[in-house]
Each structure stands twice: as C-alpha cells, then as structure tokens.
Design an enzyme around this catalytic site. Structure first.
Site, PDB file in Angstrom:
ATOM      1  CG  HIS A 271      -2.068  -1.052   1.461  1.00  0.00           C
ATOM      2  ND1 HIS A 271      -2.140  -2.730   1.663  1.00  0.00           N
ATOM      3  CD2 HIS A 271      -3.284  -0.966   0.308  1.00  0.00           C
ATOM      4  CE1 HIS A 271      -2.852  -3.018   1.472  1.00  0.00           C
ATOM      5  NE2 HIS A 271      -3.603  -1.943   0.509  1.00  0.00           N
ATOM      6  CG  HIS A 308      -7.251   3.723  -3.346  1.00  0.00           C
ATOM      7  ND1 HIS A 308      -6.278   3.714  -4.286  1.00  0.00           N
ATOM      8  CD2 HIS A 308      -7.657   2.182  -3.192  1.00  0.00           C
ATOM      9  CE1 HIS A 308      -5.534   3.398  -4.455  1.00  0.00           C
ATOM     10  NE2 HIS A 308      -6.349   2.100  -4.171  1.00  0.00           N
TER      11      HIS A 308
END
Ligand code: CMP
Length: 552
Positions: A271, A308
């Site tokens: 991530h 996001h």
C-alpha cells in the site's frame, strides 16, 4: 537512516562540522560527538544547509531517490536544528511543525529552535533520548505499525508519523479554514526538481512515452521509480483535466502529486504510491471502456484513485478493533480516513475540483469511489452486478463505486509476470499484519506506547519481534532487485516464496473471479479481465499441484 540538519551559518571542514567554531550548535554537537554516550551514532548523516529553501529542496530530492530509498525519512528520524531569530524569523517551532505535517505528512522529522533553548547539555540529552526511543519504534515493524495506527498525539509528542497526527493536521478546529499554500512551498519549481533528479528524462517525447505506458493493460507501476510514477500521474491528470475543462498549472499539479506521494508510506510493501498509481491507471482504463465520454467523472475517479489509500498503515480494519481513537468511529475505518485526508489535500491544492466533486448532480464522486474500496462491502457490489443486465440500469453512484473497486483489486487481472509481483508484495505485507495480530493476541494494549515498548523485552512472541526488528534494508534491496530483474521469471520467484500460489487461488476464488466475471457479463468489452484471471489462476493451480507432488 537518520539525518541531522544544521540550518544556518555553520562552518565545516569536509564533511565534519567543527563544533567549536559554531557557537549556536556547539552544545548539541559536543553531545553527539562524545563517544562515551549512547547518542554518538544516532545520525548517519550530518548536513549543513543555509536556509529553509535548501532544506525543503533537499528533503524533496531525497524522497525522489530510486527505491529502495535509504533517505526516505521513514526508516529513521531527521532532526532539524535551527536558530529562528537569526535564520528563519518567519518560522517558530509550531509553524515549522505545521508546515512539515501538511506537506511531508508521513516523514519522521523533529525540530530544535536554538533561540528558545537554555543551551544546557541536559536539555539536549532529553531530546536525544526521545529521538532514540522514536528510532526504536521505526526500526521494529510491529511497534511501527502499532504506533502509526494507535499513537495519539495528545499522550506525548513523538516525531514518528501516526494516523492521528495526519488526521489532526487537517481536522484541528483552528485549522478548519482552507490554508493557502505557503510561499516557501509555492515558490519551488517542481518541474526543475524532477528534471534535476531524472537523468533519463527526454523532454521532447516525455508525454508521449508516459501516455503510451499508461494506455496499456500491461502497465507495471512496479518497474517505475518515484519520479516516473509522479510523471505518470502528471500526464494523465493533466490530459483528463484538459478534457474536463478544469485547469491547473503544471507546478500546482506537480506539488499535488508530490504531496500525495509524501502522504503514502514509501516503506509499505504493497500500500504505497506505486499501488496508488497502478490503481489510478487501472481506474482510467476501465473508465475508457465503461464511461468513455464522461470527462469530468473520469477526472474525478482518476483523482479518487490517487487518494484512495492515502496514509495506509499496511494493515486492515480488523486490526483497529482494540483501538478507541477518533478514527475508529467510522464503519469503514481506513477508507473514511483516506477520504478525509485526501479531501483536505485536494481542497488545499485544487479547491475547484473539490467543489465540483461535492456539488455535482450525484453524491460526492470522490468520496463514493474511495469508500467503495472497503472489502467488507464486496458482496454488496457483487449483488449489484448480479441484478443488472445493462449499463443503463446502474445508478451513477453504483457505476463509479464499481469502477474504483474494480481498479483497486485489478492486480490479479494483469499479465502473470506483473500480477505475480503484486502478489509477492501483498503476501509480504500480510506477513507483517500477522506479526501485529500475534502481538495483540497476547493482550497488549495497543493504546499504550510505553507498555508496548517495554513488552519488547518480555513478550511471548519475542522471537517474532526480534526477527522483525531492524527493518532490514538488505531484504528490501533483495525484493527490489528481484522485482526489477531483466529476466524476471515467476517460477524463480516461487522457489523463494512458495506460499504465493495458495494466497492467489484463495483471493481469486473468494473475491476476484466472481466480481470480474459478473462485471464482464454487463460490460462484455471488459471480458479480457476475467480471461486474464482464469489464465493466472490456472498457473497458480498448476504450481500448487507441483509443490504438493514434490512434497509427497
Ligand atoms: N493479489 C492479491 N492477493 C491477495 N489479496 C489481495 C490482492 N490484491 C488485493 N488484495 C486484497 O484486496 C484488498 C482491497 O483493499 P485493500 O487495498 O485495503 O487491501 C487489499 C488486499 O487485502
């Protein structure tokens, strides 16, 4: 790696700072040079810079270095020592902290303003002691993730990033009004900054080169360095904003993208900003198949994709169950956090877009897109796809949610060699989550930093913790070398990481196949996505069978 910055009129010989010639810094430098105390090796690098402009330039430049990046300001602590009265009259400590929390959100940086210090050795010893504790947190994966997720900024000050710190930076009562971008940031020529560090750049066909990369489903963000990723974001958002008729200057767009990069953790395995640009590209590509003429929506969704996972701690919502901070009051804890932070950043950098997103004919497009990436809503989107036969039956909110969600998990639909690399990274990140879960299972209170810290010595899973200690640059180098091998081969990858096929088969069977299969029924031109999943799964199944037969 940790850096000591001395800002001011400091004399030096070669790389060593001569403490006796620098009265302002002499007490601190003596403490750091005293080989009898434990602080003498605290900083691997001492840099002397004349002013705030050169400090900002240096930190931005370091952050853009190729990965794995020793000087990312996340694996260590940077201490900036300055004399506000002499050198930076416009910057007291509070202003300095605020500036860095906004524009360098995930970095571990602390400041000493010499002009308000007593200049006694003890003062400095206390600060160095705190830095040493912070360093121990950044070097241990479990403590680091726990700190990111649970550290409350009110309990004590720490120079290590935490989600609450990032959240409070934008949500403080005193900070409700939009803040103009400070001149010291606005004045930076970001294009020059990128060009200075991008020796491969070829100005003439740069846009063409990036748009070609971005236009293919074979796009691999994992083969690009941070500058190239920023360029991808720049050229795509620029193009989409031109079509949507909302302009932004080049310098502002570069600053926005660099600020987004600095709001992701470069040190996360999965991530991180690479995932962000990967999802942005996938989101745009899927839009081209589903809503090719909706120019404004395409721009908003590409932006939603870039934001996001902002500030993602590399863990998941279930690991927040024991926490009781403000962030956990939302149902989709992480996704609400990502949206909150991103909407503030966008508001500060491109307020027009934020107002378009929130005042359109449908609900806030960026918010809906980001919140749709919560995997606990997966079956809701599968159900929606099951019920529809044609695009005209979808509400716009359903459509945008499904597009961003599809993009978020689209790594399993990439060609095998690309998909396998993402699979490796998510597997490694899941490994870190398992360590944290183990830590919590042993009834440690994640809200108590001191307790966690002490537990390092006595903890039942000490073995795991020790293994995770000292985030190992060698391992990171190994992973990046592996991912960038010219003759990268998935079979070789599996020799080293044999657990990947199992995880991929599980994820495809439980989530991805059904979702993309149903998506391709409604949108037949997306059938190539489900075809790729089938092909990739066949490979994983074959490898699993080979592994099983070699064990028998
Ligand atoms: N290739 C993959 N293998 C296993 N899990 C995945 C893969 N890609 C995405 N995921 C999961 O899907 C989730 C989507 O939301 P997150 O990005 O928060 O976290 C992601 C992972 O947990």
């Amino acid at each position: 790696m940790s850096t000591l910055f001395l800002i001011g009129n400091v004399t030096s010989t070669g790389t060593t700072v001569e403490s006796n010639k620098n009265e302002d810094f002499s007490t601190l430098l003596s403490a750091l040079e005293d080989s009898t105390n434990k602080y003498c090796n605290l900083f691997q690098r001492k840099l002397i810079l004349p002013d705030l402009d050169s400090l900002l330039w240096k930190i931005y430049s370091d952050r853009l270095l190729p990965l794995p990046n020793n000087w990312n300001y996340e694996t260590g602590i940077a201490l900036v020592v300055y004399h506000s009265e002499k050198i930076l009259p416009q910057m007291n400590i509070r202003q300095m902290n605020h500036l860095f929390k906004q524009y360098f959100a995930t970095l571990n940086i602390c400041f000493i303003d010499i002009s308000i210090m007593e200049n006694s050795p003890n003062d400095y010893m206390n600060i160095l002691h705190d830095i040493q504790d912070d360093l121990a947190i950044t070097r241990n994966r479990v403590l680091k993730m726990n700190h990111w997720m649970n550290h409350s900024t009110t309990s004590c000050s720490s120079s290590v990033y935490s989600m609450m710190r990032q959240f409070n930076t934008y949500n403080d009562i005193s900070n409700k009004d939009r803040e103009p971008i400070p001149r010291v940031i606005r004045n930076i020529d970001f294009q020059r900054l990128l060009e200075e560090h991008n020796s491969l750049s070829n100005f003439e066909d740069e846009e063409k080169k990036y748009m070609e990369l971005l236009s293919s489903w074979k796009f691999s963000a994992l083969n690009l360095n941070t500058i190239e990723l920023i360029k991808c974001g720049f050229y795509l958002i620029k193009r989409l904003s031109n079509f949507a008729n909302v302009s932004i200057t080049d310098n502002k767009l570069y600053l926005l993208l660099i600020t987004i990069e600095l709001s992701y953790h470069q040190i996360n395995k999965f991530h991180n900003f690479r995932h962000c640009i990967d999802v942005m590209q996938a989101c745009w590509q899927i839009c081209e198949y589903i809503i090719p003429d909706a120019h404004m929506t395409k721009l908003l969704l590409a932006l939603a994709a870039t934001g996001h996972d902002i500030g993602h701690p590399g863990t998941n919502n279930s690991l927040f169950l024991n926490s009781n901070n403000e962030l956990t009051q939302n149902k989709s804890i992480l996704e609400s956090f990502h949206y909150n932070i991103f909407s503030h950043i966008l508001g500060n950098h491109w307020s027009k877009i934020n107002s378009i997103s929130t005042t359109g004919s449908i609900d806030n497009i960026i918010e809906k897109g980001i919140l749709a990436t919560d995997m606990s809503l997966h079956s809701t989107y599968v159900d929606i796809l099951t019920q529809k036969k044609d695009k005209s039956e979808f509400t716009m909110t359903e459509l945008i949610s499904i597009i961003v969600k599809a993009a978020d998990i689209s790594n399993v639909t990439r060609p095998l060699t690309i998909s396998a690399k993402w699979a490796l990274l998510i597997t490694l990140e899941f490994g870190d989550c398992a360590l944290l879960q183990n830590f919590y299972k042993n009834e440690n209170n994640p809200n108590d930093d001191i307790n966690c810290f002490e537990l390092l010595k006595t903890h039942p899973c000490k073995e795991h913790l020790t293994k995770a200690d000292n985030i190992d640059m060698d391992t990171e180098i190994e992973i990046y070398e592996l991912l960038n091998q010219v003759d990268f081969n998935v079979d070789n990858l599996l020799q080293k990481y044999p657990m990947i096929p199992n995880g991929q088969i599980f994820f495809i069977d439980t989530f991805a196949f059904e979702f993309f299969n149903k998506l391709s029924v409604v949108f037949p031109n997306l059938k190539f996505l489900v075809d790729a999943i089938v092909e990739n799964k066949a490979y994983w199944v074959q490898k699993k069978q080979e592994q099983e037969s070699s064990q028998n």
